[in-house]
Design an enzyme around this catalytic site. Structure first.
Site, PDB file in Angstrom:
ATOM      1  N   CYS A  79      36.743 -14.564   8.604  1.00 35.75           N
ATOM      2  CA  CYS A  79      37.520 -14.065   7.318  1.00 35.75           C
ATOM      3  C   CYS A  79      37.201 -12.343   6.797  1.00 35.75           C
ATOM      4  CB  CYS A  79      36.963 -14.871   6.347  1.00 35.75           C
ATOM      5  SG  CYS A  79      37.959 -14.799   4.654  1.00 35.75           S
ATOM      6  N   CYS A  80      36.113 -12.153   7.036  1.00 36.76           N
ATOM      7  CA  CYS A  80      35.920 -10.493   6.834  1.00 36.76           C
ATOM      8  C   CYS A  80      36.732  -9.711   7.761  1.00 36.76           C
ATOM      9  CB  CYS A  80      34.444 -10.396   6.834  1.00 36.76           C
ATOM     10  SG  CYS A  80      33.611 -10.814   5.421  1.00 36.76           S
ATOM     11  N   CYS A  90      33.977 -10.050  -2.738  1.00 38.02           N
ATOM     12  CA  CYS A  90      35.233 -10.860  -2.799  1.00 38.02           C
ATOM     13  C   CYS A  90      34.312 -11.975  -3.821  1.00 38.02           C
ATOM     14  CB  CYS A  90      35.763 -11.513  -1.658  1.00 38.02           C
ATOM     15  SG  CYS A  90      36.685 -10.277  -0.521  1.00 38.02           S
ATOM     16  N   CYS A 131      32.320 -15.057  -2.264  1.00 38.23           N
ATOM     17  CA  CYS A 131      31.224 -14.886  -1.681  1.00 38.23           C
ATOM     18  C   CYS A 131      29.999 -13.802  -2.142  1.00 38.23           C
ATOM     19  CB  CYS A 131      31.631 -14.080  -0.236  1.00 38.23           C
ATOM     20  SG  CYS A 131      32.965 -14.861   0.686  1.00 38.23           S
ATOM     21  N   CYS A 141      29.833  -7.208   5.920  1.00 39.12           N
ATOM     22  CA  CYS A 141      31.331  -7.632   6.325  1.00 39.12           C
ATOM     23  C   CYS A 141      31.848  -7.258   7.632  1.00 39.12           C
ATOM     24  CB  CYS A 141      32.162  -7.214   5.103  1.00 39.12           C
ATOM     25  SG  CYS A 141      32.560  -5.280   5.449  1.00 39.12           S
TER      26      CYS A 141
HETATM   27  S1  SF4 Z   1      33.895 -11.457   1.434  1.00 42.61           S
HETATM   28 FE1  SF4 Z   1      34.136 -13.737   1.824  1.00 42.61          FE
HETATM   29  S2  SF4 Z   1      36.435 -13.863   1.047  1.00 42.61           S
HETATM   30 FE2  SF4 Z   1      35.917 -11.677   1.316  1.00 42.61          FE
HETATM   31  S3  SF4 Z   1      36.874 -11.102   3.536  1.00 42.61           S
HETATM   32 FE3  SF4 Z   1      34.462 -11.868   3.679  1.00 42.61          FE
HETATM   33  S4  SF4 Z   1      34.473 -13.909   3.942  1.00 42.61           S
HETATM   34 FE4  SF4 Z   1      36.393 -13.305   3.149  1.00 42.61          FE
END
Ligand code: SF4
Length: 238
Positions: free
Chosen positions: A114-115, A198, A201, A225
């Site tokens: 995701c990151c 985010c 998280c 991240c």
């Molecule tokens: S902080 Fe969480 S929601 Fe944001 S990009 Fe990374 S995993 Fe995804």
């Protein structure tokens, strides 16, 4: 203080310099890099307190210095509002965001992916599109377990210098700088957050580790991240 001669003992600088000396050192690092890179020096502004301090320092070196913000669909509304205010104050801040579709709740099942999609890829895009030769970050070595081994000046990607001008600052010195210079900050800090990311998280934490509230309950807890650990030059992607 030439750029090539700054691989000093970071730990001794953290406690060996006082606040005003650190501010002067940080300004000197940015100034010297700006003299060398000019418009190709760009600040990565995450909208967190450390970035706010670095952005203010950079503006003292030259109001012409550009910056970029990487945002995601999961940023808290307070951060989005603060981002809009910052961009209105500083049009030289460019916003990057990846809107491609991803599996639902990927932040739970695979936060690294995701990151990588939502943060690392737009950072690569910013570096490419803004023709960055030196990017400036708010990374600090006292922030947590994953940040102890960085240097003020690094070249993790060939041809892309990374400057961490407040690497040796303590958290309280960041707040000292922001207060003394009346630098606006994200209102989430007033609610108790110490490290911002985010919404899904990021949690309020009273753990001594400043980043302990990040990615709680996942393998990434208190971690990164990826923008400080993954290759960023497009030609070096893996
Ligand atoms: S902080 Fe969480 S929601 Fe944001 S990009 Fe990374 S995993 Fe995804």
């Amino acid at each position: 203080m030439p750029l090539s001669a700054t691989q000093e003992d970071v730990k001794s600088l953290v406690d060996g310099l006082h606040f005003a000396e650190k501010v002067e050192r940080s300004l000197g690092l940015i100034r010297e890099a700006y003299e060398e890179y000019g418009d190709r020096l760009v600040v990565a502004n995450s909208l967190g307190k450390d970035s706010c301090a670095v952005w203010d320092l950079a503006k003292r070196v030259s109001p012409d210095i550009r910056g970029f913000i990487v945002t995601t669909r999961f940023k808290p509304k307070e951060t989005v509002q603060f981002m809009n205010e910052e961009v209105a104050r500083h049009p030289e801040l460019k916003v990057f965001r990846n809107d491609e579709s991803i599996p639902e709740k990927l932040y739970e099942t695979d936060p690294d992916m995701c990151c990588d999609i939502l943060k690392v890829q737009p950072t690569r895009q910013a570096i490419e599109e803004m023709n960055v030769g030196c990017w400036v970050t708010g990374l600090r070595c006292t922030e947590g377990r994953t940040r102890t081994d960085f240097q003020e000046i690094e070249e993790r990607d060939v041809g892309l210098l990374k400057l961490n001008p407040i690497l040796i600052w303590h958290e309280r010195e960041v707040w000292e700088y922001l207060a003394l210079n009346q630098v606006p900050v994200n209102p989430l800090y007033a609610k108790g957050y110490r490290s911002l990311g985010c919404e899904p998280c990021t949690h309020i934490s009273s753990d001594p580790d400043e980043r302990a509230g990040r990615w709680i309950g996942t393998s990434k807890c208190g971690g990164e991240c990826g923008i400080h650990t993954r290759p960023l030059k497009v030609s070096y992607q893996i």
